[in-house]
Design an enzyme around this catalytic site. Structure first.
Site, PDB file in Angstrom:
ATOM      1  N   ASP A  85       0.858  -1.184   0.000  1.00 22.96           N
ATOM      2  CA  ASP A  85       0.000   0.000   0.000  1.00 22.96           C
ATOM      3  C   ASP A  85       0.892   1.231   0.000  1.00 22.96           C
ATOM      4  OD1 ASP A  85      -2.303   1.571   0.140  1.00 22.96           O
ATOM      5  OD2 ASP A  85      -2.669   1.202   2.271  1.00 22.96           O
ATOM      6  N   HIS A  86       0.297   2.369  -0.238  1.00 23.17           N
ATOM      7  CA  HIS A  86       0.957   3.652  -0.028  1.00 23.17           C
ATOM      8  C   HIS A  86       0.395   4.278   1.244  1.00 23.17           C
ATOM      9  CE1 HIS A  86       1.603   3.950  -4.635  1.00 23.17           C
ATOM     10  NE2 HIS A  86       2.722   3.592  -4.058  1.00 23.17           N
ATOM     11  N   TYR A 118      -5.049   4.220   0.508  1.00 20.00           N
ATOM     12  CA  TYR A 118      -6.044   3.280  -0.022  1.00 20.00           C
ATOM     13  C   TYR A 118      -5.636   2.724  -1.379  1.00 20.00           C
ATOM     14  CZ  TYR A 118      -8.665   5.783   3.595  1.00 20.00           C
ATOM     15  OH  TYR A 118      -9.053   6.380   4.772  1.00 20.00           O
ATOM     16  N   HIS A 119      -4.390   2.246  -1.444  1.00 13.94           N
ATOM     17  CA  HIS A 119      -3.870   1.652  -2.675  1.00 13.94           C
ATOM     18  C   HIS A 119      -3.385   0.214  -2.448  1.00 13.94           C
ATOM     19  CE1 HIS A 119      -2.676   6.036  -3.942  1.00 13.94           C
ATOM     20  NE2 HIS A 119      -3.987   5.829  -4.001  1.00 13.94           N
ATOM     21  N   PRO A 120      -4.203  -0.657  -1.839  1.00 15.68           N
ATOM     22  CA  PRO A 120      -3.727  -2.023  -1.612  1.00 15.68           C
ATOM     23  C   PRO A 120      -3.570  -2.782  -2.927  1.00 15.68           C
ATOM     24  CG  PRO A 120      -6.066  -1.879  -1.115  1.00 15.68           C
ATOM     25  CD  PRO A 120      -5.594  -0.476  -1.385  1.00 15.68           C
TER      26      PRO A 120
END
Length: 552
Positions: free
Chosen positions: A293-294, A467-469
């Site tokens: 994630d980020h 919210y970049h899984p």
């Protein structure tokens, strides 16, 4: 549904799934059934870009997942929203459009995803895009996905870009074109004032065809016969049914739900499956691993002039903005307000950008809560390539059990150092002459927070997921024991089953993940249909000529 007799069943109507539904049905030769648990995306809370903080925080549209306690973050349980609605997470995201850096995809190829280099994926970006204002020759102009820029009417957007230039960074007019590195306008999936989700771009046009159907149901597991995927067990209206497909099953359920469905179906780490009483169809230890994630945080400052969006946060102003949007699809409701951006490198010796900025002319949390008192502005900033890796595991044997999600945030060797660098570089940018007419005191972290120890305490307390899984069904060579899918997105060890979504990313790409997820759907559709892939485009991206010796 049996009378429809689908050739392909797609589980999930998100960024990749809707793209697949459109492309697989395009010829009219095949019947496509999309299984989606979520409901309608109708109404202003999703379709109005400025309302983006609402659907992400509503159980109607979001699966509402939370992580296990994160040790490096003081045991915080972090939100992990995923779209539970037509269009998936493209219907609840921030609408920021970033392809990823060219070298991200070259890394994919080096990691075993043969055929996924930048030259290979670039023609699919051109195919999917309808760019408004992008760099000619590098951007698509007649695809289903409209990509636009905000009006940048607020002078703070220009101050941010000018301050970056004053600090010695490059300018770029199109970070999705030849040159990602630098400061410039941000792009968004907004068209004619509306959120341009994959539901609007791909799924609705597909559903107008007689060979595409959508049903609302929970996908419980994939059904196998003699090692081949032949159907999907679903739950709807209180009953359990089996849907069968003539050709293939495609799981496009997100980087959280796709590995969950695979494990429920008997594909995953054998010991973990046995612990939950699940029969092992294929022992694939990589399923659910490699989770990435980020993270980001906000550097916020007071604004000396009353020009920020703070004056529009009262109910009367919101009502006026909403009314203008409802009647005219224009005004402050027709943008996500992320209208200036930057990608920079943290240090000399870093070949391509590893820090991303979103600039916002108001000081406010991503969830829309707790705006700072008075006028302010902020930069969302975070590193792009943490070494931290986590996992998704089954939370229980029942398909209705929420998965167990562990990102192991901030566990990478350099994670805290990287965030300290982000904060200090941001303070330097905010200190440039371009911001002199506007900049007041620092709200967050605050002027007193200067030492490494103080910054680390702030980071552990305030850092948030972007919210970049991704990465939990990693693509790799067929003989890679930890790969889950091969370079044609086929699940290794079984037949008739593919995974197509952000879970197959070998490594997270620069920036937001909606664009590369759609691209993955576009490219996978050609593999599924047995088409010759689009010819590679051998265009050379801009890399800073002195990257080895210079940070900017």
């Amino acid at each position: 549904m049996n009378e429809f007799n689908p050739d392909y069943i797609i589980v999930g109507s998100g960024s990749a799934g809707s793209t697949l539904a459109y492309r697989l049905s395009e010829s009219g030769d095949f019947r496509v059934l999309v299984v989606e648990y979520g409901g309608t995306d109708a109404g202003p809370l999703i379709q109005m870009p400025a309302a983006l903080s609402y659907p992400m925080n509503m159980s109607t549209y979001d699966w509402g997942y939370r992580t296990e306690p994160e040790p490096a973050l003081g045991g915080r349980r972090m939100a992990c929203p995923r779209g539970k609605v037509i269009g998936g997470s493209s219907s609840i995201n921030g609408m920021v459009y970033v392809r990823g850096h060219a070298l991200d995809f070259d890394h994919w190829k080096e990691a075993g995803a043969d055929g996924w280099s930048y030259a290979d994926v670039l023609p699919y970006y051109l195919r999917m895009e309808h760019s408004h204002g992008g760099q000619p020759g590098w951007r698509g102009t007649d695809g289903p996905l409209h990509v636009s820029r905000g009006p940048r009417a607020n002078p703070l957007y220009h101050a941010f870009v000018e301050a970056g230039h004053e600090a010695g960074y490059k300018l770029t007019d199109d970070y999705n074109g030849e040159q990602q590195e630098g400061f410039g306008p941000m792009e968004m999936t907004v068209h004619k004032g509306r959120r341009w989700s994959v539901a609007n771009a791909y799924l609705r046009p597909a559903l107008k065809r007689p060979n595409v159907k959508l049903i609302r149901a929970l996908a419980r597991k994939v059904i196998f016969e003699n090692g081949r995927a032949v159907g999907v067990e679903i739950e709807r209206r209180g009953g359990i049914e089996t849907l069968r497909a003539n050709r293939e099953i495609i799981v496009s359920a997100s980087s959280i739900n796709s590995p969950k469905i695979l494990m429920q179906s008997g594909i995953g780490p054998a010991d973990h499956l046995k612990d939950h009483g699940i029969e092992v169809i294929a022992d694939r230890p990589g399923v659910g691993g490699n989770l990435q994630d980020h993270l980001e945080l906000y550097v916020q400052v007071h604004c000396l002039q009353p020009i920020t969006l703070y004056s529009r946060l009262n109910l009367w102003s919101k009502a006026l903005i909403g009314a203008r949007w409802l009647f005219f699809k224009s005004g402050l409701g027709a943008t996500n307000h992320f209208e200036s951006a930057a990608f920079i490198r943290s240090h000399a010796g870093v070949e391509y950008p590893d820090i991303q900025y979103h600039f916002l002319p108001v000081a406010i949390r991503y969830d829309g809560k707790a705006p700072a008192a008075g006028h302010g502005f902020q930069a969302h900033v975070g590193p792009m390539r943490s070494a931290a890796r986590g996992s998704v595991r089954l939370g229980g044997p029942n398909p209705n059990d929420a998965p167990s999600i562990r990102f192991n945030y901030m566990s990478g060797e350099h994670d805290f150092e990287d965030f300290r660098t982000c904060i200090r570089l941001t303070r330097e940018i905010f200190g440039q002459n371009a911001f002199k007419p506007y900049i007041g005191d620092e709200i967050s972290p605050g002027a007193a927070v200067q030492s490494d120890a103080a910054l680390d305490e702030f980071i552990a307390k305030e850092v948030e997921s972007a919210y970049h899984p991704c990465g939990t069904c990693r693509m790799g060579a067929a003989d890679d024991a930890m790969a889950v899918v091969d370079p044609k997105c086929q699940v290794i060890g079984v037949e008739g089953l593919r995974v197509v979504d952000s879970s197959i990313f070998p490594r997270i790409t620069n920036g937001n993940l909606n664009a590369p997820s759609i691209m993955v759907g576009e490219r996978a559709s050609d593999f599924i249909l047995g088409k010759t892939p689009l010819a590679p485009l051998d265009k050379t991206p801009w890399i800073h000529p002195n990257w080895r010796n210079s940070q900017r």
